[in-house]
Scaffold this motif. Structure first.
Motif, PDB file in Angstrom:
ATOM      1  N   TYR A  58     -34.912-149.069  60.775  1.00  0.00           N
ATOM      2  CA  TYR A  58     -35.169-147.806  60.958  1.00  0.00           C
ATOM      3  C   TYR A  58     -35.317-147.862  62.447  1.00  0.00           C
ATOM      4  CZ  TYR A  58     -36.203-148.221  55.981  1.00  0.00           C
ATOM      5  OH  TYR A  58     -36.441-148.335  54.665  1.00  0.00           O
ATOM      6  N   HIS A  59     -35.248-146.606  62.751  1.00  0.00           N
ATOM      7  CA  HIS A  59     -35.230-146.376  64.310  1.00  0.00           C
ATOM      8  C   HIS A  59     -36.440-145.572  64.463  1.00  0.00           C
ATOM      9  CE1 HIS A  59     -34.112-145.340  68.499  1.00  0.00           C
ATOM     10  NE2 HIS A  59     -34.302-144.193  67.925  1.00  0.00           N
ATOM     11  N   GLN A  60     -37.464-146.271  65.455  1.00  0.00           N
ATOM     12  CA  GLN A  60     -38.822-145.472  65.597  1.00  0.00           C
ATOM     13  C   GLN A  60     -38.775-145.023  67.076  1.00  0.00           C
ATOM     14  OE1 GLN A  60     -41.981-148.149  64.951  1.00  0.00           O
ATOM     15  NE2 GLN A  60     -43.574-146.688  65.378  1.00  0.00           N
ATOM     16  N   GLU A  61     -39.016-143.766  67.064  1.00  0.00           N
ATOM     17  CA  GLU A  61     -39.141-143.116  68.410  1.00  0.00           C
ATOM     18  C   GLU A  61     -40.738-143.007  68.801  1.00  0.00           C
ATOM     19  OE1 GLU A  61     -37.383-139.712  68.506  1.00  0.00           O
ATOM     20  OE2 GLU A  61     -35.200-140.445  68.137  1.00  0.00           O
ATOM     21  N   THR A  62     -41.004-143.267  70.107  1.00  0.00           N
ATOM     22  CA  THR A  62     -42.533-143.211  70.389  1.00  0.00           C
ATOM     23  C   THR A  62     -42.381-141.984  71.505  1.00  0.00           C
ATOM     24  OG1 THR A  62     -42.675-145.740  70.027  1.00  0.00           O
ATOM     25  CG2 THR A  62     -44.190-144.526  71.744  1.00  0.00           C
ATOM     26  N   TYR A  63     -43.410-141.115  71.185  1.00  0.00           N
ATOM     27  CA  TYR A  63     -43.644-140.006  72.061  1.00  0.00           C
ATOM     28  C   TYR A  63     -44.894-140.238  72.721  1.00  0.00           C
ATOM     29  CZ  TYR A  63     -40.062-137.771  69.443  1.00  0.00           C
ATOM     30  OH  TYR A  63     -38.861-137.407  68.677  1.00  0.00           O
ATOM     31  N   THR A  64     -44.763-140.207  74.265  1.00  0.00           N
ATOM     32  CA  THR A  64     -46.173-140.546  74.949  1.00  0.00           C
ATOM     33  C   THR A  64     -46.553-139.217  75.694  1.00  0.00           C
ATOM     34  OG1 THR A  64     -45.064-142.439  75.798  1.00  0.00           O
ATOM     35  CG2 THR A  64     -46.767-141.532  77.002  1.00  0.00           C
TER      36      THR A  64
END
Length: 228
Positions: free
Chosen positions: A101-107
């Protein structure tokens, strides 16, 4: 260690299951063989009496050894115990590729709401009261020869913007200069400079320098440019 104990226990159970039934079946076969009765010898002369004292003893024929008949149902061959290791199933190795699973982190960067001035100065002119970033109203008196004021206003936050209006084409009397500081989050703070332009030099220089009432605080803060 637990696996070795488990294997020994399985082997013992297999041996017991095959030895006990075989022994019981052999004992049952011996009990089923009938015994033949011993036959008395026949008298060749039935009319004659035999005298045990004078007649020679009659030999009793011995029965031949009895050979046990083989049971109708042959014994089942004893099966060799299976290798307990063969009963232990090896864990299956999955050839499927694991799901990734590809997890994207938004700051999220919160924008600053700092809309204060850090510095305020008018060239060749003193402002009253002394500059404080929380004080939003100041007063200045100039003579009629002054048409424009050179103002330096610096925001406390580098991301904030400063806009100055009303500092040119000053007219005789009261003029208002507006300084608007807009923070990064678009909130605004307005500073005012009230400029009085007059030809009465005595009025310009006849202001109070300080005002103090013993035992009381003056509100608003004293300013030599506030007359009301």
């Amino acid at each position: 260690m637990k696996n070795n104990i488990k294997r020994i226990f399985i082997i013992i159970l297999i041996i017991i299951n095959f030895i006990i039934p075989t022994t019981l079946q052999a004992v049952e076969i011996d009990n089923n063989i009938p015994e033949e009765p011993i036959q008395e010898p026949e008298n060749p002369n039935p009319g004659e009496n035999t005298n045990p004292e004078t007649d020679p003893p009659i030999e009793t024929p011995t029965n031949p050894p009895v050979t046990p008949e083989e049971p109708q149902n042959p014994e089942k061959p004893v099966q060799e115990p299976e290798n307990p290791q063969s009963q232990i199933q090896e864990p299956e190795t999955s050839t499927e590729q694991p799901t990734t699973y590809h997890q994207e982190t938004y700051t999220y960067e919160q924008k600053s709401d700092n809309n204060y001035l850090r510095f305020l100065e008018i060239k060749n002119v003193d402002i009253e009261p002394e500059f404080d970033k929380k004080t939003t109203e100041y007063y200045v008196v100039v003579d009629l020869s002054v048409d424009e004021l050179e103002i330096t206003a610096t925001a406390e936050d580098s991301n904030a913007t400063v806009k100055i209006s009303g500092n040119t084409q000053l007219e005789e009397g009261e003029n208002t200069i507006i300084i608007v500081v807009t923070a990064e989050d678009s909130t605004e703070r307005t500073y005012k400079i009230i400029v009085t332009k007059t030809d009465n030099a005595e009025l310009v220089n006849a202001n109070l320098k300080s005002l103090y009432v013993k035992g009381f605080e003056i509100y608003p803060t004293f300013s030599s440019k506030i007359y009301k």
